[in-house]
Design a protein around this motif. Structure first.
Motif, PDB file in Angstrom:
ATOM      1  N   ARG A 126      -6.566  69.908  55.183  1.00  0.00           N
ATOM      2  CA  ARG A 126      -5.760  68.685  55.149  1.00  0.00           C
ATOM      3  C   ARG A 126      -4.308  68.941  54.745  1.00  0.00           C
ATOM      4  NH1 ARG A 126     -10.594  66.588  52.957  1.00  0.00           N
ATOM      5  NH2 ARG A 126      -9.789  66.866  50.852  1.00  0.00           N
ATOM      6  N   ALA A 127      -4.028  70.116  54.211  1.00  0.00           N
ATOM      7  CA  ALA A 127      -2.669  70.439  53.781  1.00  0.00           C
ATOM      8  C   ALA A 127      -1.780  70.680  55.004  1.00  0.00           C
ATOM      9  CB  ALA A 127      -2.685  71.673  52.892  1.00  0.00           C
ATOM     10  N   PRO A 128      -0.479  70.461  54.847  1.00  0.00           N
ATOM     11  CA  PRO A 128       0.451  70.769  55.941  1.00  0.00           C
ATOM     12  C   PRO A 128       0.383  72.254  56.321  1.00  0.00           C
ATOM     13  CG  PRO A 128       1.545  69.496  54.216  1.00  0.00           C
ATOM     14  CD  PRO A 128       0.195  69.881  53.687  1.00  0.00           C
ATOM     15  N   ALA A 129       0.709  72.562  57.556  1.00  0.00           N
ATOM     16  CA  ALA A 129       0.586  73.929  58.074  1.00  0.00           C
ATOM     17  C   ALA A 129       1.383  74.932  57.258  1.00  0.00           C
ATOM     18  CB  ALA A 129       1.015  73.974  59.534  1.00  0.00           C
ATOM     19  N   GLU A 130       2.585  74.547  56.805  1.00  0.00           N
ATOM     20  CA  GLU A 130       3.395  75.502  56.042  1.00  0.00           C
ATOM     21  C   GLU A 130       2.782  75.823  54.693  1.00  0.00           C
ATOM     22  OE1 GLU A 130       5.132  71.379  55.317  1.00  0.00           O
ATOM     23  OE2 GLU A 130       4.592  72.518  57.108  1.00  0.00           O
ATOM     24  N   ILE A 131       1.973  74.929  54.170  1.00  0.00           N
ATOM     25  CA  ILE A 131       1.277  75.192  52.907  1.00  0.00           C
ATOM     26  C   ILE A 131       0.041  76.053  53.167  1.00  0.00           C
ATOM     27  CG2 ILE A 131       0.100  74.122  50.928  1.00  0.00           C
ATOM     28  CD1 ILE A 131       3.141  73.650  51.029  1.00  0.00           C
ATOM     29  N   GLN A 132      -0.651  75.786  54.268  1.00  0.00           N
ATOM     30  CA  GLN A 132      -1.851  76.553  54.604  1.00  0.00           C
ATOM     31  C   GLN A 132      -1.558  78.025  54.804  1.00  0.00           C
ATOM     32  OE1 GLN A 132      -4.206  75.020  57.843  1.00  0.00           O
ATOM     33  NE2 GLN A 132      -3.806  72.904  57.259  1.00  0.00           N
ATOM     34  N   THR A 133      -0.356  78.344  55.290  1.00  0.00           N
ATOM     35  CA  THR A 133      -0.039  79.739  55.590  1.00  0.00           C
ATOM     36  C   THR A 133       0.525  80.507  54.399  1.00  0.00           C
ATOM     37  OG1 THR A 133       2.130  79.075  56.419  1.00  0.00           O
ATOM     38  CG2 THR A 133       0.348  79.296  58.039  1.00  0.00           C
ATOM     39  N   LEU A 134       0.731  79.843  53.267  1.00  0.00           N
ATOM     40  CA  LEU A 134       1.155  80.565  52.072  1.00  0.00           C
ATOM     41  C   LEU A 134       0.076  81.578  51.706  1.00  0.00           C
ATOM     42  CD1 LEU A 134       2.564  77.643  49.903  1.00  0.00           C
ATOM     43  CD2 LEU A 134       3.874  79.394  51.140  1.00  0.00           C
ATOM     44  N   ALA A 135       0.492  82.745  51.265  1.00  0.00           N
ATOM     45  CA  ALA A 135      -0.446  83.852  51.039  1.00  0.00           C
ATOM     46  C   ALA A 135      -1.584  83.483  50.092  1.00  0.00           C
ATOM     47  CB  ALA A 135       0.306  85.070  50.530  1.00  0.00           C
ATOM     48  N   GLU A 136      -1.276  82.861  48.966  1.00  0.00           N
ATOM     49  CA  GLU A 136      -2.344  82.539  48.000  1.00  0.00           C
ATOM     50  C   GLU A 136      -3.312  81.504  48.551  1.00  0.00           C
ATOM     51  OE1 GLU A 136      -2.140  82.248  43.745  1.00  0.00           O
ATOM     52  OE2 GLU A 136      -0.032  82.848  43.889  1.00  0.00           O
ATOM     53  N   ILE A 137      -2.805  80.511  49.258  1.00  0.00           N
ATOM     54  CA  ILE A 137      -3.666  79.484  49.844  1.00  0.00           C
ATOM     55  C   ILE A 137      -4.520  80.100  50.952  1.00  0.00           C
ATOM     56  CG2 ILE A 137      -3.718  77.276  51.059  1.00  0.00           C
ATOM     57  CD1 ILE A 137      -2.775  77.076  48.123  1.00  0.00           C
ATOM     58  N   ALA A 138      -3.897  80.915  51.802  1.00  0.00           N
ATOM     59  CA  ALA A 138      -4.640  81.560  52.886  1.00  0.00           C
ATOM     60  C   ALA A 138      -5.704  82.508  52.339  1.00  0.00           C
ATOM     61  CB  ALA A 138      -3.681  82.290  53.811  1.00  0.00           C
ATOM     62  N   ASP A 139      -5.417  83.147  51.204  1.00  0.00           N
ATOM     63  CA  ASP A 139      -6.404  84.030  50.584  1.00  0.00           C
ATOM     64  C   ASP A 139      -7.639  83.228  50.148  1.00  0.00           C
ATOM     65  OD1 ASP A 139      -7.151  86.705  49.470  1.00  0.00           O
ATOM     66  OD2 ASP A 139      -7.089  85.587  47.594  1.00  0.00           O
ATOM     67  N   TYR A 140      -7.402  82.068  49.550  1.00  0.00           N
ATOM     68  CA  TYR A 140      -8.529  81.197  49.197  1.00  0.00           C
ATOM     69  C   TYR A 140      -9.271  80.744  50.455  1.00  0.00           C
ATOM     70  CZ  TYR A 140      -7.751  80.651  44.188  1.00  0.00           C
ATOM     71  OH  TYR A 140      -7.660  80.871  42.840  1.00  0.00           O
ATOM     72  N   ARG A 141      -8.530  80.494  51.511  1.00  0.00           N
ATOM     73  CA  ARG A 141      -9.179  80.069  52.758  1.00  0.00           C
ATOM     74  C   ARG A 141     -10.092  81.165  53.287  1.00  0.00           C
ATOM     75  NH1 ARG A 141      -6.630  76.887  57.749  1.00  0.00           N
ATOM     76  NH2 ARG A 141      -8.533  75.708  57.965  1.00  0.00           N
ATOM     77  N   ALA A 142      -9.632  82.395  53.255  1.00  0.00           N
ATOM     78  CA  ALA A 142     -10.478  83.505  53.704  1.00  0.00           C
ATOM     79  C   ALA A 142     -11.748  83.585  52.871  1.00  0.00           C
ATOM     80  CB  ALA A 142      -9.696  84.820  53.637  1.00  0.00           C
ATOM     81  N   GLN A 143     -11.599  83.394  51.574  1.00  0.00           N
ATOM     82  CA  GLN A 143     -12.767  83.426  50.689  1.00  0.00           C
ATOM     83  C   GLN A 143     -13.745  82.312  51.022  1.00  0.00           C
ATOM     84  OE1 GLN A 143     -11.770  83.114  46.538  1.00  0.00           O
ATOM     85  NE2 GLN A 143     -13.879  83.315  45.869  1.00  0.00           N
ATOM     86  N   THR A 144     -13.230  81.108  51.221  1.00  0.00           N
ATOM     87  CA  THR A 144     -14.129  79.983  51.512  1.00  0.00           C
ATOM     88  C   THR A 144     -14.780  80.134  52.881  1.00  0.00           C
ATOM     89  OG1 THR A 144     -12.332  78.594  52.367  1.00  0.00           O
ATOM     90  CG2 THR A 144     -12.863  78.381  50.035  1.00  0.00           C
ATOM     91  N   LEU A 145     -14.026  80.620  53.856  1.00  0.00           N
ATOM     92  CA  LEU A 145     -14.609  80.830  55.185  1.00  0.00           C
ATOM     93  C   LEU A 145     -15.726  81.866  55.131  1.00  0.00           C
ATOM     94  CD1 LEU A 145     -11.375  80.750  57.359  1.00  0.00           C
ATOM     95  CD2 LEU A 145     -13.274  79.113  57.463  1.00  0.00           C
ATOM     96  N   ALA A 146     -15.533  82.919  54.352  1.00  0.00           N
ATOM     97  CA  ALA A 146     -16.589  83.926  54.197  1.00  0.00           C
ATOM     98  C   ALA A 146     -17.815  83.310  53.542  1.00  0.00           C
ATOM     99  CB  ALA A 146     -16.076  85.112  53.386  1.00  0.00           C
ATOM    100  N   GLN A 147     -17.606  82.476  52.529  1.00  0.00           N
ATOM    101  CA  GLN A 147     -18.732  81.824  51.858  1.00  0.00           C
ATOM    102  C   GLN A 147     -19.444  80.833  52.775  1.00  0.00           C
ATOM    103  OE1 GLN A 147     -16.996  80.146  48.323  1.00  0.00           O
ATOM    104  NE2 GLN A 147     -16.935  82.104  47.272  1.00  0.00           N
TER     105      GLN A 147
END
Length: 171
Positions: A78-99
Motif C-alpha cells: 500500500r506504500a507509494p512506489a518510491e517508499i517500497q523501493t527503499l533498501a530497508e523496506i525492500a529488504d523487509y519485503r524480501a523477508q516477508t515474500l520468503a515467509q
C-alpha cells in the motif's frame, strides 16, 4: 443368549453421550484479538502519512516480529512506489515474500536491495543481511524450493549450503 451386562453398558454409554451432546454449553464469542496500543499507533501513523518510511519500517518490523508476514506485505504494497523501493523496506519485503512461500520473487527483491545499496549508503548490517538472504534464496531457487515451510528439510539444506564457510590455512 443375551449378555445383559454388555447390553446395559452399551445403553448407559449411549445415554451418557447423548446427554453430553445435548447439554453443551453455549459457546463463548470468539475474540478476534486484542489491539495492542503500540501496534495501533504504528498503523495510524502509516495511515496518516503513507510516505513516512520510518513509520512503515517500524510497522513492518512489528508485523514480522509477530509472525504476520501477510500483514507486513500488505502494508508495504500500500506504500507509494518510491517508499517500497527503499533498501530497508525492500529488504523487509524480501523477508516477508520468503515467509509467504514466494521464493523467486523474494530473490528478485533481495537482489534489488543489493543493487540499491551499491547506489546509496546502506548500513553494513543491512548489506550483510541482504547478502546472506540472497545467497539462501539463490540456493532455495536452485533446489526448487518455493516455500520453506512446506519443505523445511530442503530449506535447511539450502541454508547450510548458503552459509558454509571455507577456511584456508596457509603454511
Amino acid at each position: 443368549m443375551v449378555d445383559w451386562r454388555l447390553l446395559g453398558s452399551a445403553l448407559l454409554f449411549g445415554a451418557a453421550v447423548w446427554t453430553i451432546q445435548t447439554s453443551a454449553t453455549v459457546p463463548k464469542p470468539i475474540a478476534a484479538g486484542r489491539i495492542d496500543p503500540a501496534l495501533s499507533e504504528l498503523e495510524s501513523a502509516v495511515s496518516r502519512d503513507p510516505t513516512d518510511a520510518t513509520a512503515l519500517r517500524a510497522l513492518v518490523s512489528e508485523y514480522v516480529d509477530r509472525r504476520a508476514p501477510g500483514l507486513a506485505e500488505a502494508a508495504i504494497t500500500r506504500a507509494p512506489a518510491e517508499i517500497q523501493t527503499l533498501a530497508e523496506i525492500a529488504d523487509y519485503r524480501a523477508q516477508t515474500l520468503a515467509q509467504l512461500g514466494n521464493t523467486r520473487v523474494a530473490l528478485d527483491v533481495q537482489r534489488s536491495v543489493l543493487v540499491e545499496c551499491r547506489r546509496s549508503t546502506c548500513s553494513q548490517t543491512l548489506v550483510g543481511r541482504a547478502m546472506r538472504r540472497a545467497e539462501w534464496l539463490e540456493q532455495m531457487v536452485g533446489l526448487g524450493v518455493d516455500d520453506a515451510a512446506r519443505e523445511p528439510a530442503r530449506a535447511l539444506l539450502a541454508y547450510r549450503l548458503a552459509t558454509r564457510d571455507v577456511r584456508l590455512e596457509i603454511d
